[in-house]
Structure formats: C-alpha cells, structure tokens
Design a protein around this motif. Structure first.
Motif, mmCIF file in Angstrom:
data_model
loop_
_atom_site.group_PDB
_atom_site.id
_atom_site.type_symbol
_atom_site.label_atom_id
_atom_site.label_comp_id
_atom_site.label_asym_id
_atom_site.label_seq_id
_atom_site.Cartn_x
_atom_site.Cartn_y
_atom_site.Cartn_z
ATOM 1 N N SER A 1 -15.523 4.876 -1.283
ATOM 2 C CA SER A 1 -14.665 3.702 -1.084
ATOM 3 C C SER A 1 -15.305 2.429 -1.627
ATOM 4 C CB SER A 1 -14.375 3.528 0.400
ATOM 5 O OG SER A 1 -15.550 3.103 1.054
ATOM 6 N N CYS B 1 -9.371 3.336 4.829
ATOM 7 C CA CYS B 1 -8.118 3.863 4.273
ATOM 8 C C CYS B 1 -7.587 5.067 5.041
ATOM 9 C CB CYS B 1 -8.315 4.247 2.814
ATOM 10 S SG CYS B 1 -9.404 5.675 2.643
ATOM 11 N N SER C 1 0.841 -1.199 0.000
ATOM 12 C CA SER C 1 0.000 0.000 0.000
ATOM 13 C C SER C 1 0.877 1.250 0.000
ATOM 14 C CB SER C 1 -0.905 0.038 1.234
ATOM 15 O OG SER C 1 -1.924 -0.926 1.114
ATOM 16 N N CYS D 1 -10.874 2.742 -3.204
ATOM 17 C CA CYS D 1 -10.017 2.674 -2.010
ATOM 18 C C CYS D 1 -10.685 1.851 -0.912
ATOM 19 C CB CYS D 1 -9.679 4.074 -1.506
ATOM 20 S SG CYS D 1 -11.090 4.967 -0.841
ATOM 21 N N ASP D 2 -9.883 1.447 0.052
ATOM 22 C CA ASP D 2 -10.369 0.654 1.179
ATOM 23 C C ASP D 2 -11.293 1.512 2.054
ATOM 24 O OD1 ASP D 2 -9.101 -2.062 2.669
ATOM 25 O OD2 ASP D 2 -10.137 -0.640 3.984
ATOM 26 N N SER E 1 -3.414 9.956 -0.637
ATOM 27 C CA SER E 1 -3.200 8.762 -1.463
ATOM 28 C C SER E 1 -4.533 8.178 -1.920
ATOM 29 C CB SER E 1 -2.378 7.727 -0.693
ATOM 30 O OG SER E 1 -2.994 7.432 0.549
ATOM 31 N N ALA E 2 -5.533 8.220 -1.035
ATOM 32 C CA ALA E 2 -6.863 7.739 -1.416
ATOM 33 C C ALA E 2 -7.783 8.924 -1.724
ATOM 34 C CB ALA E 2 -7.452 6.905 -0.277
ATOM 35 N N ASP F 1 -5.314 -1.652 -5.900
ATOM 36 C CA ASP F 1 -6.505 -0.843 -6.198
ATOM 37 C C ASP F 1 -6.169 0.268 -7.199
ATOM 38 O OD1 ASP F 1 -8.468 -2.160 -4.678
ATOM 39 O OD2 ASP F 1 -7.822 -1.157 -2.837
ATOM 40 N N PHE G 1 -3.467 3.913 0.034
ATOM 41 C CA PHE G 1 -4.174 3.430 -1.157
ATOM 42 C C PHE G 1 -3.440 2.164 -1.575
ATOM 43 C CE2 PHE G 1 -5.593 4.600 -5.765
ATOM 44 C CZ PHE G 1 -6.784 3.915 -5.599
ATOM 45 N N ASP G 2 -4.179 1.075 -1.655
ATOM 46 C CA ASP G 2 -3.581 -0.206 -2.032
ATOM 47 C C ASP G 2 -3.093 -0.109 -3.480
ATOM 48 O OD1 ASP G 2 -3.473 -3.017 -3.018
ATOM 49 O OD2 ASP G 2 -4.207 -3.440 -0.984
ATOM 50 N N GLN H 1 -7.251 8.298 -6.180
ATOM 51 C CA GLN H 1 -8.444 7.844 -6.900
ATOM 52 C C GLN H 1 -8.696 8.701 -8.148
ATOM 53 O OE1 GLN H 1 -11.440 5.339 -4.827
ATOM 54 N NE2 GLN H 1 -11.532 7.100 -3.447
#
Lengths: 455, 455
Positions: free
Chosen positions: A181, A424, A110, A420-421, A116-117, A437, A433-434, A122
């Motif tokens: 998410s 997150c 991640s 995103c998770d 990041s997310a 993903d 952010f994975d 995204q």
C-alpha cells in the motif's frame, strides 16, 4: 514517446474504470473449489488483455489455478517482469458489505469490490500501462515480461515450481509488483523490505487424561503451567527483547541514511493507537513504533488452547496444552537458524514430566531490495512523476515469501510500488481502490517502464 | 448389644445388596432438570427407610432438591449427625458403561451402577447400620441425627441455608460421613483433612480486535504473551513453589507424629505414575508425592483460551486471552486472603497495555479434624472392628466446602470414613462398590455409633 503514452492514459481514464469493473465481477476466490472455473476466467481476462495489446501470451497450467505469462521484446535495457495475482480473498460475511463484493460500485471516488486493491486493481495498473505503451507508442520502451498468478491468496503453492520450470522464459533483471500500500492516504510508497516468518505450534503432553486438580494437583507437571513458562521465558518482560539464544545475531541494523529517512516519515502515533484500539503502544525497548513494525524482529503468541475453557470452573489438570507462536524476521536473519533455535529453546525450557511436539506452519525468509538499486531510483522517479508527490520508502511487517524465492531462482530484486490506501480493507469487508490511485498508478507504471529502459 | 447388631447385619448381607439396588435404580441426577421428580424419589426412599426403622423423619424443602432429616433419641452420649447425599453425577457417555448406569449389576463381587459408591452406597452403610440397631437392639446406642441432601453434586447450593435455618434441630457433637475412599483396595481409611479451593478466571484485553501479526506484531502488548508471563511468574520453575506473596504464611506444617504416620503408609509411587500415565511425578521440592497430594498447597492452570486455535497457522495478535487458574489450600490458609493476594499479584505482573478482568468461581476453606479427637479414635476402632484391618489416616487433595461450614455453623468436627475403592470410578463410567465393602461399611458404621455412645 512517454508524453504520448501519458496522454493516452489520461484520455482513457474512465474506460479503465469500466474495464476494471469487468475484471472485478469475476469471482476468482482461489480458496473456494466451487468457483474454480470462474477463477480461471479471471486469468483468461488478463491473458486476453495482454494478447489484444500485442504481447505473446501463454497460460502456464498448474495442479491448481494457472499462471498467465506474456512477453514482448522492447529493444534494449534491463528486462522487467511484472508480477501480480488475479485471485482474491473470500468475501467473509457479505452482510458487512455496503455493496455486494462482486458488484463493483463507485462511492465517493472509490471503487468498492473484493480485489479492487488486492490485487486486481493494482495489477491492472501495470496491465493498462503496458497496453497504453503498445497502443500509443506501438511498442514497449524495453523488454517486458508479465506473470500474473492465481494462487497468491492460498500462499502460492505452485508458484515456485512454475518459476523453477520456466527459469529461462522468466529470466529478468527486475521484478515489479503492486501488492503493498501507500504510506498514507496522500503519500504513495515504495516498499523495500518485508519480514520473514517462522510459525510454530507447540503441544505439551502430560498425564494420559485430564486429572482432578484436587486429587492430583501438585504431583505431576501441569502442561498448562509448563507452556506458560516456556512462552514467558522467550521474552524479557521489561525490555520485550526475545530471549531465544542468537535471535538478534544476524539482524541488520539500519545505517544512518535509512534511519534518518524512516524517522523522518510523518507517522501518526496517536492515529495508530486509535486504529488499533489501545491507549498505549508497547514493544522492544530502544525503538519506536515504526522501527518495531518494520525493522525489528518479533515473537508473538497467535493462539493458546488448553484444558477447560467453557463457562465457570472445572477443576482439572489438563492432559495437554497447545500454543501457536510466530516470529517475524528481518534481514539478514535466517529462518532455518531461527526455526532450530526456537525448537532447541522449547526443549531446554520444558520442565520434566511433559512430552513435547512441535509443528511448523511457516518458514519464510525476510526480503530487502537495496535502496541504491537503479530500479529503486527509477521507481521513485516514476511514482513521483505519476503522482506529483515523492513516494515514501517504507518497509513492511508482513511477509512475502515469493520475493526471496524470486531472488534465489531468478537472481532478480523486486520493486514494490504501493498505490492503494493502507486502510483499503484488503481481506476485510468493503475493500476499495481510490479511482485517483488507479489513474496515478497506471501513469506511474507507464513511467516506470520508460525510466527502466532509459537506465 | 453390639454383638446382636453385628449378627443382624451379617444375617441380612444379601438383602442389603437388593435394597441398595432399588436405591440405585432411581435416576437422581441433580444436574438434570428433566429428572427432578425422580431425584426427589431417591430422597423419599431414604426417608421411608428411616421412618420404617422408627426414626422421626422430615423432608426439608429447598428451592432445589429437598434434604431428608431424621433423628432418634438414644440415651446418653454425644450426638452424631450422619451426613450423605442421595443425588448422583450424570452418567457421561453411556456407551462406555459395561452395564447400564441405572441397572445395578453385580460383576466379580462388585456392584456396578451410577452412585454405587458416590454416595448412595456409602451413605446406605450408615442408614442400614441405624436400621440394624433399631431392629436388633430396639434402640440406638446414643443420640443420632441424619441429614441426607440431594444437591451435593451441584455444590450444595441450598445446604448452608438449610443448616443455618435448622441450627437447633441439627445441633450435634460430631458429623460422620462416607463420601471419601479407602487408602487402597485393602486398607480402609479415615480422612481427616481436605484442601480448600480458590478458583479464578483471568482475562486480559488488548487491541480492540485481532490484529495482523505482520503489520502490528511488536508494537502492542500481546495479551497471549502477557498471560503466559503472569501465569509463569506465579510459580518457581525449579522448586515449583508458588510465588504469590504470603502464599505459604499460614500453612500448618505437620508435626512429627502426623508426618511419621503419613510417610509410613504403603503408598505405591510406581502404580500412581502408571494410573496417571506419566513417567515421572513432579512438584514442590522437599516433599514427596503423598505430601504434595495431601498437605501442600498448589497452583494449577485449569484452562487457557486465546486467539487462533484451529488447524494450521493464522498470523494474528489476539485481542484477548483467558486463563482459569485454581489454588488448593491447606490448613490454616485463609481463602479470602489468598483470593486477594492472587488478584494483587495479577495486577502487579500484568504488563502495560492490557486491561485485566478477574472472575472467581470458588472460594472454599480447607478443613482438618484433629487426630486427637475422641470421635477420631472411635472411628478408628469402629473401622478396625468392622474390617478386621486398621484404617489408614489420610488427607484428601479435593475440597469439601461443607465441612468448614458445618464447623462454623454447628461447631462440630466431621469424621470421614472411606469404604469405597479409590479407583471406584466415581464421576466416570462403570462406577462400582465392592459388596464386601458394603458389608464391612455397614458393620463399621454400626460399631461407630456404639463406640461414640460408650465414649
């Protein structure tokens, strides 16, 4: 053509990570005037990417941070407007971060960094997908526009003006955004509804100053007791139904299809309790936790302040009492109507002997995109293709006031694709952010443009 | 003999003012450790006065500020114990004082200084009266004891121990004190009842941390709403009756005689509203403002704190909510019983999903001296003689926990003679004592000793 585009995306997987890191290093905290110039640089990073990809670009200035606009003709089909934001939340206490918030760091697959997310990572999925189409196919599959703003984390104060003054330029059939998410770690999601919000602050004024509770207790209306009475009277203590007259009048009940899908989701009630730290959930009778979160309106105290709140006991009758109370609304509730019903209820409930002041800090409509919309079907197919897993259709308890505004001004529905998770840490320390993903998000975004163009 | 004593008092009228000024210059703020030595000096001033007057004196040490004890045999009759305190409240914001709080200043016939009324000035009335008896008559008319403590403004933490360890020494038939006020500017008062107090702090704990009201609203019990429900359920919003089970069970209703006297007092409802700054009074149905103040038990919020209380709107579900709630009790309510009934009611009312913590910051009994007591009649006659105006018999909404303690440990009733103005700003800036009240107070105190001795 889509085959080549996906091949291109797969081939550049690692490069995307490095480029996203560059984006994340820019301290674009929109709340912080000290980094105003830096914040703009994040917008310029977006603009350059789109320009280099071959789109026509433009910086739309505002009294605050500018919005990046870009477009490219891509033949026939409905016009898609990609929306996102390049600004990020403040970092909070940096000592809580395992790696510095603006030094993007990969751990366990991640990418950890502020934004990041939410929403650089995204939003970048869509930007990289557009670029991949241009590089691998030489063109976009259909007409595409992009609007990436820099003030989402401060409630988009200038966005409505930008949209209204550029209505022609921004004209589109659908908006796509990734600022929500996944359903859980493994299942991506398409969010088709958000709640509205009415946020109120009630202040009750009683005696001109705090009074001795011995000499004056029982002789004047105590604003603290009066406030408790007003708040308590707004909700049934047994059923947890909101008692404001007409509150539920316009609530859209789910049809069997929607309800079946929602109740079929693998929601983990025990994990939810554990995450929240309660040994039981509680809410409106007749509904389960998922329904309460997503499809039922709510009324909650956000804060109360009154009288003496220090250590020990001070025997005063407080001269005033303040409460912040907010309501989350679902389709088709009208925020103006709820706003007024709330105020009327406060006035009706207030005992004699207090003066009432009510302030409003939020009045946003709920939003729902029809599940039957062709863009919704295209999004579902795109995400399934990008992820190899069918997305869950979910709703969201939070509010995105820009969506009803897009609908009103541009006449376009919004499609929310979540990569995103759900845990997150957006807005908290150690946001991540994975990387999987990121990759699947780019693929899904590229597929979405393809499927929209094909119709 | 009393004629000579009164003559002596009249002749020394101006001298008393100068000597009281000396007493008031001593910064005896019992809350302030920085003036601990200075505080003791105020006790020493009292001790010297009584010693010079010819009484046997003793400083009773405590872990805090000492108590001054003195006594003189005075022939037959019931033993009177004069109680008072030499410590004073902090000054608060000194910029609000027209003259410095420890530089006693006469303006418009009143002496302005911290402690001028509460309680140095009023206690001095009794000290000067004792001295006048000794100087003018060579003896006291009956047995007299004096106990002037130095910790009243910090809730007399050591007084009970002092009393219990000196039970024989302090043995008396009646206690007399002047730490209450007149009925109004022109009518002195004898206060024959004080309220008890039970002071509680309730904290409700919900989720382990504040939650986003969008993502979690409606799914867990909101401690803020729950607290409002508990507080609101404790009082009927229409009748303002307290709804805690058994709350009124032991309330002593007034007999016709007491009620007639009380309702016959020239209470000025309009002036009361104006002083408090409300356009209407409000309280328990079936009673007027005077009854609500003096003879009816009350329940009041003293403070509430919960969630976000800053400017604007923050959409959180608070993780906890705290309220301070206190009840004033009247004879013959039992504070322990009310204490328990309150706690049980909170537990009964709390919705599922919150953890309850209750703290107690006060548990004091009410007090009432029978109007038929011989000392009460002596006090009435003494004040009428000292003032030339018959005193009003009043009760007090505040609490004096030492009175039920005196009753329990010494078996003696307390007589409260009020000489200061009810608006004398005790505890506030510009505290004052009318010089005429000082003079008449000394005369009344001297008469009281005479009338007690005569029986």
């Amino acid at each position: 053509m889509i085959g080549k585009v996906i091949e291109y995306i797969d081939a550049h997987r690692n490069e995307y990570v490095d480029r996203l890191k560059d984006f994340l290093r820019i301290k674009s905290i929109s709340t912080d005037p000290a980094v105003k110039a830096e914040t703009r640089k994040a917008g310029e990073w977006v603009l350059k990417l789109l320009k280099d990809a071959g789109l026509k670009t433009e910086m739309i200035e505002t009294p605050g941070h500018p919005s990046v606009f870009a477009h490219a003709d891509g033949g026939k089909g409905p016009t898609v407007l990609v929306y996102g934001h390049y600004d990020v939340q403040p970092t909070g206490d940096e000592s809580l971060w395992k790696s510095p918030p603006f030094e993007p760091t990969v751990r366990d697959g991640s990418l950890f960094a502020r934004g990041s997310a939410d929403d650089k990572g995204q939003a970048a999925c869509h930007l990289f997908a557009i670029e991949a189409w241009m590089k691998a196919a030489g063109r976009l599959p259909g007409p595409v526009k992009v609007l990436i703003e820099g003030e989402e984390e401060i409630s988009s104060p200038n966005l409505e003006t930008v949209i209204r003054s550029n209505r022609e330029k921004l004209a589109c059939d659908y908006i796509v955004l990734s600022d929500t998410s996944k359903f859980n770690k493994t299942i991506p999601a398409i969010t088709y509804g958000t709640k509205g919000l009415v946020y109120k602050e009630i202040t009750l004024y009683g005696p001109k100053q705090d009074l001795h509770s011995g000499s004056f207790g029982g002789t004047v209306t105590n604003p603290g007791n009066a406030l408790a009475h007003i708040i308590a009277s707004m909700k049934d203590p047994v059923t947890n139904r909101v008692l404001i007259p007409g509150f539920y009048d316009d609530v859209l009940e789910m049809d069997d299809d929607e309800k079946g899908k929602m109740l079929g989701l693998p929601f983990d009630e025990l994990k939810f309790r554990e995450d929240v730290g309660v040994n039981m959930t509680n809410g409106e009778h007749g509904y389960n936790t998922v329904e309460r979160k997503w499809v039922r309106p709510t009324l909650d105290v956000n804060g109360i302040l009154c009288g003496f709140t220090g250590q020990g006991g001070s025997t005063i009758i407080p001269s005033k009492a303040m409460a912040k109370v907010s309501m989350r609304l679902v389709p088709n509730m009208n925020p103006r109507k709820i706003y007024q019903a709330f105020d009327e209820t406060v006035h009706l409930l207030a005992p004699q002997g207090v003066r009432i002041e009510i302030k409003t800090f939020g009045c946003a409509a709920p939003y729902m995109c029809p599940l039957s919309s062709p863009a919704m079907k295209a999004a579902a197919a795109a995400v399934e293709s990008g992820y190899g897993v069918a997305p869950a259709f979910i709703r969201e308890g939070g509010s995105l006031p820009i969506l009803p505004m897009f609908k009103e001004v541009l006449g376009a529905e919004s499609i929310m694709m979540g990569f995103c998770d759900p845990n997150c840490n957006a807005h908290g320390p150690n946001e991540f952010f994975d990387l999987d993903d990121l990759h699947k998000g780019i693929r899904s975004a590229a597929q979405f443009l393809e499927k929209m163009a094909k119709g």
